[in-house]
Design an enzyme around this catalytic site. Structure first.
Site, short mmCIF file in Angstrom:
data_model
loop_
_atom_site.label_atom_id
_atom_site.label_comp_id
_atom_site.label_asym_id
_atom_site.label_seq_id
_atom_site.Cartn_x
_atom_site.Cartn_y
_atom_site.Cartn_z
CE1 TYR A 177 -3.66 2.58 0.94
CE2 TYR A 177 -2.16 3.26 2.68
CZ TYR A 177 -3.30 3.49 1.92
OH TYR A 177 -4.06 4.61 2.14
CE LYS A 181 -3.53 5.54 -1.21
NZ LYS A 181 -4.59 6.11 -2.06
N GLY A 210 -4.32 11.24 7.20
CA GLY A 210 -3.94 10.35 8.31
C GLY A 210 -5.01 9.28 8.45
CG LEU A 211 -6.65 5.59 11.36
CD1 LEU A 211 -6.50 4.54 10.27
CD2 LEU A 211 -6.31 4.99 12.73
CB THR A 214 -13.52 4.41 6.11
OG1 THR A 214 -12.24 3.76 6.07
CG2 THR A 214 -13.37 5.80 5.54
P1 NDP Z 1 -12.94 2.19 1.51
O1 NDP Z 1 -12.38 0.82 1.56
O2 NDP Z 1 -13.94 2.60 2.51
O3 NDP Z 1 -13.55 2.45 0.06
C1 NDP Z 1 -12.85 2.01 -1.06
C2 NDP Z 1 -13.71 2.24 -2.28
O4 NDP Z 1 -13.02 1.71 -3.43
C3 NDP Z 1 -15.05 1.55 -2.20
O5 NDP Z 1 -16.04 2.33 -2.82
C4 NDP Z 1 -14.83 0.26 -2.99
O6 NDP Z 1 -16.07 -0.20 -3.48
C5 NDP Z 1 -13.89 0.76 -4.09
N1 NDP Z 1 -13.07 -0.30 -4.66
C6 NDP Z 1 -12.37 -1.26 -4.01
N2 NDP Z 1 -11.78 -2.08 -4.90
C7 NDP Z 1 -12.12 -1.64 -6.12
C8 NDP Z 1 -11.86 -2.09 -7.44
N3 NDP Z 1 -11.11 -3.18 -7.68
N4 NDP Z 1 -12.40 -1.42 -8.48
C9 NDP Z 1 -13.19 -0.34 -8.27
N5 NDP Z 1 -13.47 0.15 -7.05
C10 NDP Z 1 -12.95 -0.51 -5.98
O7 NDP Z 1 -11.66 3.20 1.53
P2 NDP Z 1 -11.46 4.55 2.36
O8 NDP Z 1 -12.65 5.38 2.18
O9 NDP Z 1 -10.99 4.21 3.72
O10 NDP Z 1 -10.23 5.21 1.56
C11 NDP Z 1 -10.46 6.08 0.48
C12 NDP Z 1 -9.14 6.71 0.07
O11 NDP Z 1 -8.57 7.38 1.21
C13 NDP Z 1 -8.10 5.72 -0.42
O12 NDP Z 1 -7.40 6.25 -1.50
C14 NDP Z 1 -7.19 5.56 0.78
O13 NDP Z 1 -5.88 5.19 0.44
C15 NDP Z 1 -7.22 6.97 1.36
N6 NDP Z 1 -6.84 6.98 2.75
C16 NDP Z 1 -7.67 6.41 3.68
C17 NDP Z 1 -7.28 6.37 5.00
C18 NDP Z 1 -8.14 5.75 6.06
O14 NDP Z 1 -7.65 5.63 7.21
N7 NDP Z 1 -9.39 5.39 5.77
C19 NDP Z 1 -5.98 6.91 5.45
C20 NDP Z 1 -5.21 7.49 4.37
C21 NDP Z 1 -5.64 7.52 3.09
P3 NDP Z 1 -16.32 -1.71 -3.99
O15 NDP Z 1 -15.75 -2.61 -2.96
O16 NDP Z 1 -17.80 -1.79 -4.14
O17 NDP Z 1 -15.63 -1.83 -5.31
#
Ligand code: NDP
Length: 282
Positions: A177, A181, A210-211, A214
């Site tokens: 991961y 990034k 950050g964290l 979700t």
């Molecule tokens: P979630 O896991 O909650 O959401 C991920 C989304 O991506 C879902 O809508 C999922 O839907 C979709 N997804 C997953 N796999 C695929 C695929 N193969 N093709 C298309 N869509 C896909 O992630 P977060 O909301 O936690 O994170 C969102 C962003 O924020 C990311 O870029 C993450 O790196 C970044 N981030 C998050 C942090 C955190 O702590 N939450 C910290 C730092 C950064 P579905 O499964 O239906 O496809």
């Protein structure tokens, strides 16, 4: 001097940005948000909807997308559509951008946010998983950005990249991961220079998070990390404001910026704190 510098940086990152953000600028804006069936992407869809934008959302699960679209329309989106797609599938990438261009008649914002699922665990040598994750978290981003660029250029639009503190400062237990990034930060940092040199109309915002609380993140880090998680809805709003105000970077929560400094200024202290933020007992 340090305190003054941090105060200026903090102010320029946050208060000033909020002051110049006019919600009206998003009314009728044409937006494609990826990974928007849940988590931060879903919250972004709702904020864009409240601002009266026209949005296309995408992820794999059709049923969830349909519910999110319905809620977007009830919140005030001028238009809302969904398209189910798998970002590990190359042919889906252009298909999604083409769908958004056709449904919305162009794009003002491309918000790349989706991620593939990965374990929070010691690196176990699974190179195939790292390649697969790179395809979803990195290669799909650069392909979709390239495809959308002509329309963004025409509309003085913005590319918004949702990245992570992990892309600025490697953390343990998530090596694949972290790699994806870091690649995003490098690629879009370079592309930002090129667009500026070409006097392009398109802005690029890279968002360092950050964290965030979700469901996915909370279930993955449960019992493994000792650090606070911040609200997804607030993270989502900050990302949107950063894109709308054409800021090159977002640091949310604000102290993620401090970490990016301490890693260079006091690296051994930073390493000590990072490693102690994880529960690992060999
Ligand atoms: P979630 O896991 O909650 O959401 C991920 C989304 O991506 C879902 O809508 C999922 O839907 C979709 N997804 C997953 N796999 C695929 C695929 N193969 N093709 C298309 N869509 C896909 O992630 P977060 O909301 O936690 O994170 C969102 C962003 O924020 C990311 O870029 C993450 O790196 C970044 N981030 C998050 C942090 C955190 O702590 N939450 C910290 C730092 C950064 P579905 O499964 O239906 O496809």
């Amino acid at each position: 001097i340090c305190v003054a510098f941090l105060a200026i940086r903090w102010t320029s990152n946050f208060d000033a940005v909020y002051l110049i953000f006019a919600t009206e600028s998003l009314r009728g804006a044409k937006v494609l948000v990826t990974g928007s069936s849940k988590g931060i992407g879903e919250q972004m869809a709702y904020h864009y909807a409240r601002f009266g934008a026209k949005i296309v959302i995408t992820a794999r699960s059709k049923d969830t997308l349909q519910k999110v679209v319905e809620k977007c329309l009830s919140l005030g989106a001028q238009e809302a559509f969904y398209i189910a797609a798998d970002m590990s599938n190359e042919s889906d990438l252009d298909r999604v951008v083409d769908f958004a261009l056709k449904k919305l008649g162009g794009l003002d914002y491309l918000v790349l946010n989706h991620i593939g699922s990965t374990r929070v665990a010691m690196w176990d040598g699974d190179v195939e998983h790292a390649k697969w994750l790179m395809k979803i978290n990195f290669f799909s981003y650069i392909q979709m950005a390239w495809k959308a660029l002509p329309s963004l250029e025409k509309n003085k639009g913005s590319l918004v990249i949702v990245s992570s503190l992990a892309g600025k400062m490697p953390s343990p237990l998530t090596a694949p991961y972290v790699s994806t990034k870091s690649a995003l930060n490098g690629f879009f940092g370079s592309l930002r220079h090129e667009l500026a040199m070409k006097k392009s109309n398109v802005s690029i915002s890279v968002c360092t998070l950050g964290l965030i609380d979700t469901e996915t993140a909370m279930s993955k880090v449960k019992g493994k990390v000792n650090m606070p998680a911040y609200p997804a809805t607030e993270a989502a709003l900050n990302i949107i404001i950063t894109g709308a105000t054409r800021q090159p970077e977002l640091f949310y929560p604000w102290f993620t910026y401090i970490w990016t400094l301490t890693k260079d200024w006091i690296p051994s202290f930073t390493d000590y704190v990072v490693q102690r933020s994880y529960n690992y007992n060999p």
